[in-house]
Design a protein around this motif. Sequence first.
Motif, PDB file in Angstrom:
ATOM      1  N   ILE A  98       0.846  -1.205   0.000  1.00 30.77           N
ATOM      2  CA  ILE A  98       0.000   0.000   0.000  1.00 30.77           C
ATOM      3  C   ILE A  98       0.877   1.250   0.000  1.00 30.77           C
ATOM      4  O   ILE A  98       0.650   2.189  -0.768  1.00 30.77           O
ATOM      5  N   PHE A  99       1.896   1.276   0.857  1.00 30.19           N
ATOM      6  CA  PHE A  99       2.823   2.405   0.923  1.00 30.19           C
ATOM      7  C   PHE A  99       3.509   2.614  -0.428  1.00 30.19           C
ATOM      8  O   PHE A  99       3.577   3.735  -0.944  1.00 30.19           O
ATOM      9  N   ASN A 101       2.598   1.632  -3.438  1.00 33.37           N
ATOM     10  CA  ASN A 101       1.637   2.074  -4.458  1.00 33.37           C
ATOM     11  C   ASN A 101       1.305   3.558  -4.301  1.00 33.37           C
ATOM     12  O   ASN A 101       1.158   4.275  -5.295  1.00 33.37           O
ATOM     13  N   LYS A 102       1.194   4.041  -3.063  1.00 36.04           N
ATOM     14  CA  LYS A 102       0.942   5.473  -2.831  1.00 36.04           C
ATOM     15  C   LYS A 102       2.129   6.313  -3.281  1.00 36.04           C
ATOM     16  O   LYS A 102       1.962   7.385  -3.865  1.00 36.04           O
ATOM     17  N   ALA A 103       3.339   5.831  -3.017  1.00 39.91           N
ATOM     18  CA  ALA A 103       4.545   6.553  -3.431  1.00 39.91           C
ATOM     19  C   ALA A 103       4.609   6.651  -4.956  1.00 39.91           C
ATOM     20  O   ALA A 103       4.892   7.723  -5.509  1.00 39.91           O
ATOM     21  N   ALA A 105       2.076   6.403  -7.089  1.00 43.42           N
ATOM     22  CA  ALA A 105       0.975   7.259  -7.540  1.00 43.42           C
ATOM     23  C   ALA A 105       1.311   8.735  -7.348  1.00 43.42           C
ATOM     24  O   ALA A 105       1.005   9.571  -8.205  1.00 43.42           O
ATOM     25  N   SER A 106       1.960   9.048  -6.239  1.00 49.59           N
ATOM     26  CA  SER A 106       2.346  10.432  -5.964  1.00 49.59           C
ATOM     27  C   SER A 106       3.315  10.955  -7.022  1.00 49.59           C
ATOM     28  O   SER A 106       3.179  12.082  -7.502  1.00 49.59           O
ATOM     29  N   GLU A 109       1.444  11.386 -10.432  1.00 45.00           N
ATOM     30  CA  GLU A 109       0.540  12.551 -10.445  1.00 45.00           C
ATOM     31  C   GLU A 109       1.234  13.811 -10.930  1.00 45.00           C
ATOM     32  O   GLU A 109       0.604  14.662 -11.550  1.00 45.00           O
ATOM     33  N   GLN A 130      13.032   6.480  -2.405  1.00 45.56           N
ATOM     34  CA  GLN A 130      12.324   6.736  -3.655  1.00 45.56           C
ATOM     35  C   GLN A 130      13.097   7.832  -4.387  1.00 45.56           C
ATOM     36  O   GLN A 130      13.221   8.954  -3.889  1.00 45.56           O
TER      37      GLN A 130
END
Length: 185
Positions: A98-99, A101-103, A105-106, A109, A130
């Motif tokens: 989850i972490f 995937n959020k990174a 996606a960020s 974006e 990252q």
Amino acid sequence: MKYLTSLFLLFLLISCSDKNSELSNHFSCENTTIETEFKKVKDIRNLFSVALPKHWKTNLYYDNAQTSIFAADTTKSLTKSVLLDVTLVHNPVTFDEIFINKAIASSNEIGLKDEVLKEIHFLDKPSFLQHSKGKKNNYSYEVVNVFSKVNSDNFLLTKIEVYGDSAVSKRLCNAISLVNNIQLK
């Protein structure tokens, strides 16, 4: 005399600290030295500090969720400088799917491509690196985010930003040399 001894020790600390850093190794930083006078900057809550060049501009920020130090060498143009943001976030972090995937996606974006997503040790803490590249404000742009689990309730986000194409590796290594010496309380 005590002042000069302190400055010399701080200079040695910063010039020698890269040798064992996983972050320094990832960016192939070897024997990075920054020849300047330093000041120790503490966050408002006195939870961490970092030694920064005296001439850098620093801003402190805090709210209920975080405390941070933002710094940059404003004597240079944006494409010849580096921006540092060190923030202690009052939230737990887990480096799970989850972490990650959020990174991702960020980064996506804002049109960045992740070059590296991996777990490392930074400041003797389990961390996640990252490293992303792309364009921002019509400049080439690189950002290095290191999320470090400080304890079960807090994590440290260390962010290094570099704009432009000039001496990118050198600027990244100089910034890494600085952040390798963050002191957590």
